[in-house]
Design a protein around this motif. Structure first.
Motif, PDB file in Angstrom:
ATOM      1  N   UNK A   1       1.107  -1.214  -0.035  1.00 25.55           N
ATOM      2  CA  UNK A   1      -0.070   0.170   0.038  1.00 25.55           C
ATOM      3  C   UNK A   1       0.808   1.425   0.024  1.00 25.55           C
ATOM      4  N   UNK A   2       2.010   1.031   0.338  1.00 27.22           N
ATOM      5  CA  UNK A   2       3.136   2.270   0.066  1.00 27.22           C
ATOM      6  C   UNK A   2       3.262   2.848   1.344  1.00 27.22           C
ATOM      7  N   UNK A   3       3.297   2.137   2.446  1.00 28.85           N
ATOM      8  CA  UNK A   3       3.495   2.602   3.782  1.00 28.85           C
ATOM      9  C   UNK A   3       4.913   1.974   4.279  1.00 28.85           C
ATOM     10  N   UNK A   4       5.604   2.948   4.522  1.00 25.41           N
ATOM     11  CA  UNK A   4       6.999   2.624   5.002  1.00 25.41           C
ATOM     12  C   UNK A   4       6.962   2.369   6.517  1.00 25.41           C
ATOM     13  N   UNK A   5       7.774   1.109   6.663  1.00 26.33           N
ATOM     14  CA  UNK A   5       7.834   0.671   8.199  1.00 26.33           C
ATOM     15  C   UNK A   5       8.980   1.486   8.835  1.00 26.33           C
ATOM     16  N   UNK A   6       8.741   2.795   9.254  1.00 24.23           N
ATOM     17  CA  UNK A   6       9.706   3.702   9.783  1.00 24.23           C
ATOM     18  C   UNK A   6       9.832   3.591  11.255  1.00 24.23           C
ATOM     19  N   UNK A   7      11.034   3.639  11.795  1.00 24.19           N
ATOM     20  CA  UNK A   7      11.024   3.570  12.914  1.00 24.19           C
ATOM     21  C   UNK A   7      10.494   4.472  14.084  1.00 24.19           C
ATOM     22  N   UNK A   8      10.294   5.666  13.367  1.00 24.41           N
ATOM     23  CA  UNK A   8       9.797   6.604  14.290  1.00 24.41           C
ATOM     24  C   UNK A   8       7.886   6.818  14.382  1.00 24.41           C
ATOM     25  N   UNK A   9       7.488   5.753  13.572  1.00 21.47           N
ATOM     26  CA  UNK A   9       5.993   6.082  13.504  1.00 21.47           C
ATOM     27  C   UNK A   9       5.788   5.546  15.254  1.00 21.47           C
ATOM     28  N   UNK A  10       4.435   6.362  15.415  1.00 21.32           N
ATOM     29  CA  UNK A  10       4.066   6.288  16.869  1.00 21.32           C
ATOM     30  C   UNK A  10       5.021   6.991  17.854  1.00 21.32           C
ATOM     31  N   UNK A  11       5.798   7.883  17.287  1.00 20.64           N
ATOM     32  CA  UNK A  11       6.906   8.594  18.228  1.00 20.64           C
ATOM     33  C   UNK A  11       6.339  10.304  18.044  1.00 20.64           C
ATOM     34  N   UNK A  12       6.528  10.874  19.288  1.00 18.11           N
ATOM     35  CA  UNK A  12       6.731  12.463  18.972  1.00 18.11           C
ATOM     36  C   UNK A  12       7.754  12.898  18.024  1.00 18.11           C
ATOM     37  N   UNK A  13       7.542  13.569  17.133  1.00 23.02           N
ATOM     38  CA  UNK A  13       8.561  13.941  16.284  1.00 23.02           C
ATOM     39  C   UNK A  13       8.321  15.556  16.065  1.00 23.02           C
ATOM     40  N   UNK A  14       9.416  16.360  15.586  1.00 22.99           N
ATOM     41  CA  UNK A  14       9.048  17.742  15.069  1.00 22.99           C
ATOM     42  C   UNK A  14       9.361  17.653  13.531  1.00 22.99           C
ATOM     43  N   UNK A  15       8.718  18.299  12.894  1.00 25.02           N
ATOM     44  CA  UNK A  15       8.688  19.039  11.525  1.00 25.02           C
ATOM     45  C   UNK A  15       9.828  20.085  11.508  1.00 25.02           C
TER      46      UNK A  15
END
Length: 106
Positions: free
Chosen positions: A45-59
């Motif tokens: 489906x084009x979803x990357x298994x990124x290690x920061x998913x469900x993590x607080x991030x800054x743009x």
């Protein structure tokens, strides 16, 4: 407008500087034999298994913070694939940004 005046359609100095820094980052990664984007697995489906998913991030460009919901790969007609980070703030409207613009909040 004279020849000495900058063209109003020309990019600003700040934009040129940011582009130069980004290009240097790309060149340094390539020189080190690293891919231009991290090699995280991507599902059908084009979803990357990124290690920061469900993590607080800054743009980084906007300075806004929120929970990284997903990183998706969007194919474009010219053949490029763009990595998009989808972020939900603690309150407010969700937004998206380039995945390379995201860093974990420490």
């Amino acid at each position: 407008m004279t020849a000495a005046d900058p063209c109003p359609c020309a990019p600003s100095r700040a934009l040129r500087d940011r582009a130069a820094r980004g290009w240097e980052k790309f060149v340094h990664r390539a020189a080190a034999g690293l891919p231009s984007a991290p090699g995280h697995p991507v599902d059908a489906a084009g979803h990357e298994q990124h290690p920061l998913v469900n993590t607080l991030v800054r743009d980084i460009p906007s300075g806004k913070e929120g929970l990284l919901l997903a990183v998706t790969h969007e194919p474009h007609p010219d053949g490029r694939v763009v990595r998009i980070a989808h972020i939900r703030p603690l309150s407010g409207v969700e937004w998206s940004t380039a995945a390379d613009n995201v860093q974990a909040v420490r």
